[in-house]
Scaffold this motif. Structure first.
Motif, short mmCIF file in Angstrom:
data_model
loop_
_atom_site.label_atom_id
_atom_site.label_comp_id
_atom_site.label_asym_id
_atom_site.label_seq_id
_atom_site.Cartn_x
_atom_site.Cartn_y
_atom_site.Cartn_z
N ALA A 86 0.33 -0.97 -0.25
CA ALA A 86 -0.10 0.10 0.06
C ALA A 86 1.00 0.87 -0.69
O ALA A 86 0.51 2.18 0.71
CB ALA A 86 -0.70 -0.20 1.50
N LEU A 87 1.59 1.97 -0.82
CA LEU A 87 2.94 2.59 -0.21
C LEU A 87 2.07 3.40 -2.27
O LEU A 87 1.96 2.89 -3.40
CB LEU A 87 4.04 2.13 -1.19
CG LEU A 87 4.96 0.95 -0.04
CD1 LEU A 87 6.64 0.96 -0.36
CD2 LEU A 87 4.96 1.89 1.56
N LYS B 126 11.82 5.56 -6.14
CA LYS B 126 9.75 4.90 -5.92
C LYS B 126 10.38 3.64 -5.38
O LYS B 126 10.82 2.73 -5.90
CB LYS B 126 9.70 5.86 -7.49
CG LYS B 126 10.10 7.15 -7.85
CD LYS B 126 8.38 8.01 -6.64
CE LYS B 126 9.43 9.07 -7.52
NZ LYS B 126 8.28 9.92 -8.35
N PRO B 127 8.71 3.37 -4.81
CA PRO B 127 8.48 2.33 -4.54
C PRO B 127 8.71 0.83 -5.67
O PRO B 127 8.85 -0.18 -6.11
CB PRO B 127 7.17 2.05 -4.48
CG PRO B 127 7.24 3.55 -3.97
CD PRO B 127 7.19 4.44 -4.51
N LEU C 247 2.49 11.07 8.63
CA LEU C 247 3.11 12.64 10.16
C LEU C 247 2.84 13.70 9.29
O LEU C 247 3.20 15.00 9.87
CB LEU C 247 4.75 12.76 9.67
CG LEU C 247 5.12 10.97 10.90
CD1 LEU C 247 6.65 11.69 11.19
CD2 LEU C 247 4.30 11.22 12.07
N GLU C 248 3.18 14.22 7.89
CA GLU C 248 3.22 15.66 7.48
C GLU C 248 1.06 15.84 6.85
O GLU C 248 0.98 17.53 7.32
CB GLU C 248 3.40 15.62 5.74
CG GLU C 248 4.98 15.46 5.77
CD GLU C 248 5.77 15.33 4.33
OE1 GLU C 248 4.42 15.21 3.39
OE2 GLU C 248 6.97 15.14 4.00
N ARG C 249 0.63 14.71 7.03
CA ARG C 249 -0.23 15.22 6.96
C ARG C 249 -1.30 15.56 8.54
O ARG C 249 -2.40 16.62 8.70
CB ARG C 249 -1.92 14.07 6.83
CG ARG C 249 -1.78 13.59 5.25
CD ARG C 249 -2.50 12.33 4.42
NE ARG C 249 -3.43 13.06 4.86
CZ ARG C 249 -4.87 12.49 4.46
NH1 ARG C 249 -4.74 11.38 4.62
NH2 ARG C 249 -6.10 13.04 4.61
N ASN D 123 6.74 8.80 1.30
CA ASN D 123 5.66 7.51 1.60
C ASN D 123 5.80 7.23 3.64
O ASN D 123 5.44 7.35 3.79
CB ASN D 123 6.42 6.28 0.93
CG ASN D 123 5.36 5.79 -0.04
OD1 ASN D 123 4.65 5.07 0.17
ND2 ASN D 123 5.95 5.57 -1.34
N ILE D 124 7.01 7.37 3.94
CA ILE D 124 7.08 6.94 5.06
C ILE D 124 7.06 8.13 5.72
O ILE D 124 6.41 8.16 7.30
CB ILE D 124 9.15 6.83 5.38
CG1 ILE D 124 9.22 6.04 5.15
CG2 ILE D 124 9.48 6.94 7.06
CD1 ILE D 124 10.72 5.34 4.87
#
Length: 349
Positions: free
Chosen positions: A85-86, A130-131, A100-102, A95-96
């Motif tokens: 689910a990346l 990228k993934p 936290l930003e949101r 992605n990581i």
């Protein structure tokens, strides 16, 4: 960190009850594994703890607070899924840190949290990728990092290694165990793979048909399975099961002979014997059978013996090289027998 309590949890889809009377206490810092076959309810239970499935009845408490009606984001949990689910358009770093930003956490605080997570999972060289540029194991480490950086009170893992090959599963299993020891986070892990359960769990919750079949440490469930289902599900190679008749408090044939468990004088019992419990024997009184199969498993061989009474799987050292068609004798100690009621499936000894 937090405890997790399930009190009489139920799950109903229309007229179908898929979970019933699920009672479980997970201690602070404990690593509990939900184990069982497909369709037993383990992922459904995990999703109810996460808040992704509605609870039909009973109470869920995390850290002593009732969570039935709280949103997933208010439960202090982080979840790692089977599919990673990346976000494919984002870098590993993005992605990581996206969650936290949101949440409005400042850049300095995010960087402070990011460094130890990246170091712990060996992701430093991949942060700008990228993934799609990563292997499956690397992508799953990113998913774990995304959960770790939230510093949750409870980690939930929903079959996180099932899409990986055997070597990667082994490597990531070691990493997950190491991270748990380092973080001391309460963890609940879902798998159908008994090797993962046996190596990771402080305690296994073995499930069948939406209920708990047995709970205990890996050693307890392996050494003293409470039911026929538990005995057949735990252990590789599989346990042998022999139906035997009790007569005047004694059961037995050419392979085993033993006194009945307390209170049982007659009737059928089911006797379980693990393949590794047998000894090869030249004694004329030993059970004798013809070798029908000889599989090389590395350090051991799995051989099958058959006669008119039984077909038995036996684990022997790899240096033992019987030929198919050869006659062999077997012995087993009474102390190594697991005796069950064939009707209720419950353990008798």
């Amino acid at each position: 960190m937090a405890t997790v309590e399930c009190r009489g949890i139920r799950k109903v889809y229309g007229a179908l009850e898929v979970m019933r009377d699920f009672d479980l206490n997970v201690d602070d810092h404990e690593f509990v594994v939900f184990l069982g076959p497909s369709g037993c309810g383990k992922s459904t239970m995990l999703r109810m703890i996460a808040g992704l499935e509605e609870i039909s009845g009973g109470d869920l408490l995390i850290g002593g607070a009732r969570m039935n009606d709280r949103d997933p984001g208010d439960r202090g949990i982080a979840m790692v899924f089977q599919n990673y689910a990346l976000y494919p358009h984002m870098s590993v770093r993005e992605n990581i840190t996206f969650g936290l930003e949101r949440a409005g956490i400042g850049k300095a605080a995010i960087e402070q949290r990011l460094a130890p997570v990246v170091d712990a999972l060996g992701l430093g060289v991949y942060l700008s990728r990228k993934p799609t540029e990563l292997s499956g194991g690397q992508q799953q480490r990113v998913a774990i990092a995304r959960a770790m950086i939230k510093t949750p009170e409870v980690f939930l893992f929903d079959e996180p290694l099932s899409n990986l090959d055997a070597k990667l599963r082994g490597n990531l299993r070691v990493e997950i165990a190491r991270l748990h020891r380092a973080l001391k986070t309460t963890s609940i892990y879902v798998t159908h793979d008994q090797l993962e359960a046996m190596t990771l769990a402080d305690r296994i919750v073995l499930m069948k048909d939406g209920r708990i079949e047995q709970m205990g440490t890996p050693e307890e469930i392996y050494q003293a399975p409470a039911t026929l289902f538990a005995a057949g599900f735990i252990g590789t190679p599989n346990m042998n099961f022999l139906p035997l008749q009790m007569m005047d408090g004694v059961a037995g044939d050419a392979l085993v002979r033993f006194q009945a468990p307390a209170g049982i004088r007659s009737g059928e019992v089911m006797v379980g014997i693990r393949p590794g419990s047998f000894r090869l024997s030249d004694d004329a009184r030993a059970f004798r059978g013809i070798v029908e199969r000889n599989e090389f498993h590395g350090e051991t061989r799995l051989i099958s013996l058959r006669n008119d009474l039984h077909e038995i799987d036996v684990a022997v050292p790899a240096s033992c090289t019987p030929r198919v068609g050869e006659m062999l004798g077997l012995e087993v100690d009474v102390a190594d027998l697991h005796i069950f009621d064939p009707v209720t499936g419950r353990r008798l000894n």
